[in-house]
Design a protein around this motif. Structure first.
Motif, short mmCIF file in Angstrom:
data_model
loop_
_atom_site.label_atom_id
_atom_site.label_comp_id
_atom_site.label_asym_id
_atom_site.label_seq_id
_atom_site.Cartn_x
_atom_site.Cartn_y
_atom_site.Cartn_z
N GLN A 171 0.82 -1.21 0.00
CA GLN A 171 0.00 0.00 0.00
C GLN A 171 0.86 1.27 0.00
N GLN A 172 2.11 1.18 0.44
CA GLN A 172 2.91 2.39 0.67
C GLN A 172 3.10 3.24 -0.59
N HIS A 173 3.29 2.57 -1.72
CA HIS A 173 3.65 3.31 -2.94
C HIS A 173 2.50 3.47 -3.92
N ILE A 174 1.27 3.31 -3.47
CA ILE A 174 0.14 3.61 -4.37
C ILE A 174 0.21 5.11 -4.66
N TYR A 193 -3.08 9.59 -3.73
CA TYR A 193 -3.33 9.71 -2.29
C TYR A 193 -4.68 9.09 -1.92
N ALA A 194 -5.71 9.38 -2.73
CA ALA A 194 -7.07 8.89 -2.41
C ALA A 194 -7.11 7.36 -2.46
N ILE A 230 -5.45 1.58 2.61
CA ILE A 230 -4.95 1.41 3.99
C ILE A 230 -6.11 1.40 4.98
N ALA A 231 -7.19 2.10 4.66
CA ALA A 231 -8.37 2.06 5.53
C ALA A 231 -8.93 0.65 5.57
N ASP A 232 -8.95 -0.01 4.41
CA ASP A 232 -9.44 -1.39 4.33
C ASP A 232 -8.59 -2.34 5.18
N ARG A 233 -7.27 -2.23 5.05
CA ARG A 233 -6.37 -3.09 5.84
C ARG A 233 -6.45 -2.78 7.34
N LEU A 248 2.59 12.54 -2.00
CA LEU A 248 2.72 12.83 -0.57
C LEU A 248 2.46 14.31 -0.33
N ALA A 249 2.52 15.07 -1.41
CA ALA A 249 2.58 16.52 -1.26
C ALA A 249 1.24 17.18 -0.98
#
Ligand code: PLP
Ligand code: MN
Length: 380
Positions: free
Chosen positions: A188-191, A194-195, A201-204, A262-263
């Motif tokens: 998930q880190q490099h998706i 942002y949305a 990550i909300a799912d996990r 990330l910005a």
């Protein structure tokens, strides 16, 4: 392996400026590094989570100390060898985030535990729990965390029932102390969006809540819930499930993370602080040049490096084998001279760092220090 002092004399004695570095050289911008460390530390503080940065990124006693001085509660290590190297450098609180399973490894783990203030290791297999328990029987109590698989099948208990089974085997081992759980969501880190990353990550995290619920029902609410990376930390802050963060790459940044969104976060984004310094060794074709940095100077799993200086805007890099790379002016006009210096931001920081013995620490054009990559190659 050169020790710190010999390394200093060997390298620092010969160089005092960035321009004189013997390339390819791994370089740090000291001020950018300090800003990255402080940004993450103050964001974690304001979120109320403990920061335990991952040293798989930097493998450096010196940088671990800077992170702890900025408020980190300790350090994560990927492997036992990394943990031994950082413990030798005086780091007193370490979580090993991969299972240690061989007999020889377990013996080293027990020995390390005896000489450290605070060591913990993750487990994902009941036979491994039994082996750790047997090895710890007449030794210091060993702290363990249950690793939870977020669904990638790398490491971690693959189901809630598997996590509960591990809990029971830990509980029946007097010399193992259950400290909590880990779930690291690597994919998930490099998706990039942002949305989309936030949804994933909300799912996990919802799954992690059910794991925590099941453990809590058995009277084993985890004290530590550790995970989180640079790509999701801002989202993890609002989901409020992790209470310890294992972020790693934020200190250096790399192209892979620069291409992620990330910005748009309200926190200031992280900046490049790690570079490979390269030199033009051949310049016989208009619009391109060959530099001394190829596959042996840069990890190749993360795409191409970014040319930060030493080339016109829009210039790109191309790998040209083990020892060389091409830098290309898209306009086809620029001419380089041999000896010209080129600064590259790296495609993927962690495996690039592992290619070097030392960091050359710079402030502007001045070389101010040399720090060993203390745990270089300590992957076992
Ligand atoms: N925790 C674990 C288990 C990891 O494998 C990694 C990196 O791969 C990290 C933390 C650090 O994540 P990042 O570099 O994305 O901040
Ligand atoms: Mn990485």
């Amino acid at each position: 392996m050169l020790d710190d002092l010999r390394l200093h004399r060997h390298l620092l004695g010969k160089t005092g400026s960035r321009a004189e570095l013997n390339t390819p050289a791994l370089a740090i911008d000291r001020e950018a590094l300090a800003r990255n460390i402080e940004r993450m530390a103050s964001f974690a503080r304001s979120t109320g989570v403990s920061l335990r940065p991952h040293s798989k990124t930097h493998k450096s006693v010196h940088i671990a100390r800077l992170q702890i001085a900025a408020g980190a509660v300790g350090i994560c290590c990927a492997k036992l060898g990394e943990a031994e190297a950082l413990a030798d450098g005086g780091i007193e609180s370490i979580l090993i985030t991969s299972p240690v399973v061989t007999a020889a490894g377990i013996a080293r783990l027990i020995a390390l535990n005896a000489r450290m203030r605070d060591l913990a290791v993750v487990v994902d297999n009941p036979a491994n729990v039994a082996a750790l328990a047997a090895a710890a029987a007449r030794e210091e109590t060993l702290k363990v965390l249950i690793d939870i698989d977020p669904g990638v099948r790398r490491t971690g208990a693959p189901s809630i029932s598997a996590a509960l089974e591990l809990l029971e085997s830990i509980r029946s081992s007097p010399k193992l102390e259950y400290r909590g759980i880990q779930m690291y969501c690597g994919t998930q880190q490099h998706i990039a969006s942002y949305a989309e990353r936030a949804d994933a990550i909300a799912d996990r995290t919802q799954y992690l809540r059910t794991v925590i619920g099941a453990l809590s029902e058995r009277g084993a609410a985890p004290t530590i819930v550790t995970g989180c990376g640079t790509g999701t930390h801002y989202i993890d802050a609002s989901l409020r499930v992790f209470n310890e963060w294992q972020v790693g790459s934020y200190i250096f940044m790399d192209r892979q993370y620069a291409e992620c969104d990330l910005a748009n976060q309200p926190t200031v984004p992280y900046e490049y602080s790690l570079f490979v310094e390269a030199t033009v060794v051949s310049a016989n074709t208009r619009g391109m040049a060959t530099i001394d940095s190829g596959i042996k100077a840069l990890s190749t799993d993360g795409g191409l490096p970014v040319i930060v200086s030493g080339a016109p805007a829009g210039a790109t890099y191309r790998f040209m084998g083990d020892e060389h790379g091409a830098i290309v002016d898209p306009a086809g006009r620029h001419t380089w001279s041999i000896g010209d210096r080129v600064r590259l931001a790296v495609p993927h920081c962690d495996p690039t760092v592992n290619l070097y013995d030392a960091y050359h620490v710079t402030t502007g054009e001045t070389l101010v220090d040399i720090w060993p990559v203390s745990a270089r190659g300590r992957s076992r």
